[in-house]
Design a protein around this motif. Sequence first.
Motif, PDB file in Angstrom:
ATOM      1  N   SER B  99       1.257  -0.749  -0.202  1.00 51.71           N
ATOM      2  CA  SER B  99      -0.425  -0.206  -0.290  1.00 51.71           C
ATOM      3  C   SER B  99       0.858   0.769   0.037  1.00 51.71           C
ATOM      4  O   SER B  99       1.884   0.888  -0.011  1.00 51.71           O
ATOM      5  N   ARG B 132      -5.689   7.813   0.949  1.00 59.08           N
ATOM      6  CA  ARG B 132      -5.157   7.286   0.125  1.00 59.08           C
ATOM      7  C   ARG B 132      -3.768   6.324   0.689  1.00 59.08           C
ATOM      8  O   ARG B 132      -3.588   5.596  -0.057  1.00 59.08           O
ATOM      9  N   HIS B 135      -4.098   2.734  -0.465  1.00 53.60           N
ATOM     10  CA  HIS B 135      -4.159   1.889  -1.283  1.00 53.60           C
ATOM     11  C   HIS B 135      -3.315   1.203  -2.116  1.00 53.60           C
ATOM     12  O   HIS B 135      -2.127   1.589  -2.149  1.00 53.60           O
ATOM     13  N   GLU B 139      -3.419   1.996  -7.922  1.00 54.74           N
ATOM     14  CA  GLU B 139      -5.083   2.444  -7.731  1.00 54.74           C
ATOM     15  C   GLU B 139      -4.927   3.857  -7.080  1.00 54.74           C
ATOM     16  O   GLU B 139      -5.960   4.381  -6.651  1.00 54.74           O
TER      17      GLU B 139
END
Lengths: 422, 221
Positions: B99, B132, B135, B139
């Motif tokens: 991520s 974010r 993510h 993405e």
Amino acid sequence: MSLFRLVYREIWFRKLGFALGVLAVTIAVAALAGSLLLLNLHDRRTEEIVAAKETQTQAVMAKLEDEIRVITKNLGFNIRILPKDVNLLDFFAKDYADKYMPEEYVDRLANSKIVSINHLLPILQRKIDWPEEKIPALLLVGTRGEVPILAQDKKKAFIPAVPKGKIVLGNLLERGHQPGDAVVLHGRKFVIHKIQPRRGDQDDITAWIPLADAQEMFDKKGLINGMLALGCNCNADRLSVIRQEIMEILPETQVEEFETKATARAEARTKVAEEAKAAVAREQEHRAELRGEKEAFAALLVPLTLIAACAWVGLLAWSNVRERRAEIGLLRALGLRSVQLLTLFLSRAVLVGVTGAVPGLLLGVVVAASLGDGATAAEPGHVIGLLWIIVAAPLVAVLASWLAALSALRHDPANILQQETS
Amino acid sequence: MLELIDVGKTYPKAGSNVPAITSVTLRVDAGEFVAVQGPSGAGKTTLLLVAGALLRPDQGTVRVGGDDVYQLSNEARARLRALRIGFVFQQFHLIPYLSALENILAAGVAHGGPDLARRAETLAEELGLTPRRHHLPSELSSGERQRVALARALLHNPSVLLADEPTGNLDEQNAVMVFDRLASFAQQDGAVLLVTHDKAAAGRATRRCVLEAGRLSEPRP
């Protein structure tokens, strides 16, 4: 973030590649564990079959033993020890020896270390008439029963002693009497102890009384005119062995073998025993052949699956390294050392090995149990022994991935970053 | 802080050696934001990799904080890269299975440190990545990816930041954000070396050099 989290996240991200590696290890471990277990189950089944056959053989042999006892009892003994000066022509004409030897001989023989004869029976016999019953001729045998031989294990007596004051009659001598009836023989009163069944031989006209009564009747106190015994069941020249042993102990006697049927039966028993042993040996041989076939199959299957799995795991590791080329460049730029990079790729291999080994082992156990030759279960110790595979599988996976991991070390981060940038 | 003295690097090509950079001498002090501008193939990336202790030069000396980088052992040089140099690339080089927050923390895999998780969160917040942060790179937008890469470069609070066309794939708004952060790093006593072919981008630096055919020159102000 730890190196191992990186390993875990990467595996989760590239599940398919990891799963394919695991599958290869599972199949190889299942083949290895299954083969080892099948062979173990085969050995166990062999032990069961052989044990069952041996038990069966022992039962048959025990039955034969009893039958032989009865047969030899009916046939009589096969060794006769007579005083040395008995003329055998006279003996066979009269059916008894007309010379005598001390009853003490039987004790001397019994107390010796003789091993070539069994079931020693002293007798004093003579062919006489039975005027009270109007029988012209019968063989009267005085016996004191079987004398235990000191040097041997005590065996079941063939013929027990006739109790004092009793008489045992051959079948043709019964003359309407029953056991328990009193009869008179040459002025002596006896009670019938037993009437023998019909045998179709001289026993049918034989009467047995206690040895002491016979010695008194014939005025031969302390004397006997024969000893009966069963010769040893040996393969060599039996009679010469028996003669030699007896002559050393009782030089004033002669030894004759007279009932070869008993010997033949005993030999037949030996042959049956040998045949039973041979049947067990044949079964063992057959099982060994089967094991050989299974071993040969396993010797082909296991290396093949191991090599294929190693090649597959190595190929997947190689592909993984290629796929992660940019990542290797980046991690190097971020200061990852060689040993850390090696750990990153080899940890993945260890996980492939462990994750594949556990289900592989279970699969191998299940397959082996379902093909397991009817054996009830594998030895628990053997199954536990297979746990080494769970240790070995990751090591093999590491070895299979080693070259791929080394190739990751050889990637030049500058080169990678330049190519990725341009 | 960062010093290149008479550095040269050639690449073997078709049986001869092709020079990528020749006799480059450059010093970037703490608090300086130096841009090296040049056309494609001028040797900008080579210069950056040599300065970043990733590519051994054929000649010359590279010092970071006084240490002669290529005299250090491999292990010591790896440690120096991990703790004292930050990299920002045009292609971001994010790890695809981590991520945004984990990518920032990836800078701590080689050498961990105290409170890296908290610092990663702080950097994510400063660069507007908090919503974010969980993510995956796939993405994220290009601007977000570059901000993640920038945060990753800053995780260990290095003394030198090396940036290779960091705004090449960004829109103007994101480019401004990245330049502002580089400038801010320099203002906090960091040394920034930016290589770019974009004259406008180079104009954001406090000092500008030009690299042409492997030779470095500094235009007069």
